[in-house]
Design a protein around this motif. Structure first.
Motif, PDB file in Angstrom:
ATOM      1  N   GLU A 189      -3.409   2.785  11.622  1.00  0.00           N
ATOM      2  CA  GLU A 189      -2.152   2.043  11.473  1.00  0.00           C
ATOM      3  C   GLU A 189      -1.067   2.693  12.335  1.00  0.00           C
ATOM      4  OE1 GLU A 189      -4.081   3.008   8.857  1.00  0.00           O
ATOM      5  OE2 GLU A 189      -4.856   1.024   8.336  1.00  0.00           O
ATOM      6  N   HIS A 220      -6.960   0.859  -4.785  1.00  0.00           N
ATOM      7  CA  HIS A 220      -6.740   0.835  -3.332  1.00  0.00           C
ATOM      8  C   HIS A 220      -8.076   0.563  -2.637  1.00  0.00           C
ATOM      9  CE1 HIS A 220      -5.615   2.137   0.668  1.00  0.00           C
ATOM     10  NE2 HIS A 220      -4.349   2.201   0.279  1.00  0.00           N
ATOM     11  N   ASN A 235       3.934  -1.182   3.222  1.00  0.00           N
ATOM     12  CA  ASN A 235       3.617   0.094   2.586  1.00  0.00           C
ATOM     13  C   ASN A 235       4.862   0.708   1.967  1.00  0.00           C
ATOM     14  OD1 ASN A 235       0.778   0.731   3.056  1.00  0.00           O
ATOM     15  ND2 ASN A 235       1.301   0.727   5.233  1.00  0.00           N
ATOM     16  N   GLY A 248       0.840  -1.197   0.000  1.00  0.00           N
ATOM     17  CA  GLY A 248       0.000   0.000   0.000  1.00  0.00           C
ATOM     18  C   GLY A 248       0.866   1.235   0.000  1.00  0.00           C
ATOM     19  N   GLU A 249       0.209   2.342   0.273  1.00  0.00           N
ATOM     20  CA  GLU A 249       0.866   3.647   0.134  1.00  0.00           C
ATOM     21  C   GLU A 249       1.602   4.051   1.417  1.00  0.00           C
ATOM     22  OE1 GLU A 249      -2.080   6.291  -1.532  1.00  0.00           O
ATOM     23  OE2 GLU A 249      -1.505   7.779  -0.037  1.00  0.00           O
ATOM     24  N   GLY A 250       0.866   4.102   2.494  1.00  0.00           N
ATOM     25  CA  GLY A 250       1.455   4.518   3.758  1.00  0.00           C
ATOM     26  C   GLY A 250       0.415   4.402   4.847  1.00  0.00           C
ATOM     27  N   PRO A 251       0.855   4.392   6.094  1.00  0.00           N
ATOM     28  CA  PRO A 251      -0.093   4.212   7.198  1.00  0.00           C
ATOM     29  C   PRO A 251      -1.078   5.366   7.322  1.00  0.00           C
ATOM     30  CG  PRO A 251       2.209   4.241   7.982  1.00  0.00           C
ATOM     31  CD  PRO A 251       2.240   4.536   6.526  1.00  0.00           C
ATOM     32  N   PRO A 288       0.195  -2.377   9.369  1.00  0.00           N
ATOM     33  CA  PRO A 288      -0.434  -1.867   8.155  1.00  0.00           C
ATOM     34  C   PRO A 288      -1.841  -2.402   7.945  1.00  0.00           C
ATOM     35  CG  PRO A 288       1.355  -3.390   7.594  1.00  0.00           C
ATOM     36  CD  PRO A 288       1.345  -3.242   9.092  1.00  0.00           C
ATOM     37  N   PHE A 289      -2.656  -1.592   7.317  1.00  0.00           N
ATOM     38  CA  PHE A 289      -4.001  -1.993   6.897  1.00  0.00           C
ATOM     39  C   PHE A 289      -4.819  -2.617   8.032  1.00  0.00           C
ATOM     40  CE2 PHE A 289      -2.086  -1.424   2.711  1.00  0.00           C
ATOM     41  CZ  PHE A 289      -3.114  -0.786   2.036  1.00  0.00           C
TER      42      PHE A 289
HETATM   43  N1  URA Z   1      -3.679   2.710   3.380  1.00  0.00           N
HETATM   44  C1  URA Z   1      -2.456   2.295   3.001  1.00  0.00           C
HETATM   45  O1  URA Z   1      -2.009   2.526   1.872  1.00  0.00           O
HETATM   46  N2  URA Z   1      -1.754   1.599   3.885  1.00  0.00           N
HETATM   47  C2  URA Z   1      -2.193   1.299   5.104  1.00  0.00           C
HETATM   48  O2  URA Z   1      -1.474   0.648   5.848  1.00  0.00           O
HETATM   49  C3  URA Z   1      -3.473   1.743   5.463  1.00  0.00           C
HETATM   50  C4  URA Z   1      -4.216   2.441   4.588  1.00  0.00           C
END
Ligand code: URA
Length: 257
Positions: free
Chosen positions: A114, A221, A147, A107-110, A120-121
């Protein structure tokens, strides 16, 4: 009269269609309910699983080696101050799952949840990702999830290029250590970070790209799907290609894959 193999083929096609419909409504598919009925929603418990990379019996993947090196890297990330994002984080969010997983989600980032939980997620988008994983006949603990950036960008903005650059080595090392057979890139930021270029998700999804030798399937996403549920069907199509690549047929028990 249909012979046995035609019946099996017909049943399989029917099953695939049903699974797709169920995913579109985000119901856990029957196969997954049967296989993992009481799986906890979020766990980093690592177990041997069907999506654990297989190695020849006489030369098993060095037991625990990926796990050990990932844990060292996790420690490094926990104290990282390579970019400004460390200033606003509650904690760095490293990665979770099977260190020998055949399938990795990036994914992109917390986000805020998170950042709070350090995994993550785990927020609303994560719950949808869990459903996608279950719809594949897998469990969250069977895959590896990471991420592009490990610290939460303020106000959930997209990570900036210098922040992604600063964090890049961590993701590269995670991929190198897990050595997945397939990566699913969740969202445009992750997809571009892994495969390069400037294409929109609409142009990237639906076919495999590459990160080095590793096939990468970009898809929407889960956070976008929460806002645009009509795109779930496309995600399921992308995921079915991933399942085919990993030979995770909808009517095969993942335990025997
Ligand atoms: N969206 C993301 O891209 N990563 C996460 O960990 C949570 C939401």
């Amino acid at each position: 009269m249909m012979n046995r193999s035609e019946i099996a083929r017909y049943a399989r096609a029917l099953r695939e269609r049903l699974e797709g419909h169920r995913l579109a409504g985000w119901e856990p598919p029957l196969a997954a309910e049967r296989i993992a009925p009481d799986l906890p929603a979020h766990t980093d418990h690592v177990q041997a699983s069907p999506v654990t990379s297989s190695a020849p019996a006489e030369t098993p993947r060095e037991s625990g080696s990926s796990e050990k090196t990932l844990e060292l890297l996790r420690g490094e990330v926990a104290g990282c101050s390579r970019c400004r994002l460390h200033e606003g984080r509650a904690q760095a969010v490293f990665g979770v799952g099977d260190p020998n997983a055949r399938l990795m989600f990036v994914g992109e980032g917390p986000g805020s949840e998170e950042d709070r939980q350090g995994e993550p997620f785990v927020g609303p988008a994560g719950q949808l990702l869990d459903k996608i994983i279950v719809a594949m006949g897998l469990r969250r603990a069977d895959v590896y999830i990471a991420n592009v950036v490990k610290c939460r960008p303020p106000n959930n903005r997209n990570p900036r290029s210098d922040e992604m650059e600063a964090c890049r080595g961590y993701l590269d090392q995670q991929i190198g250590r897990v050595a997945p057979e397939v990566i699913v890139a969740l969202g445009t930021v992750a997809a571009r970070a892994l495969v390069g270029g400037e294409l929109s998700m609409g142009k990237m999804r639906g076919r495999f790209h590459h990160y080095g030798e590793v096939p990468v399937m970009p898809t929407y996403h889960p956070a976008y799907l929460l806002r645009t549920p009509s795109e779930k069907r496309k995600v399921w199509e992308d995921i079915q290609q991933v399942m085919a690549r990993l030979e995770l047929g909808p009517d095969e028990s993942p335990r025997s894959a």
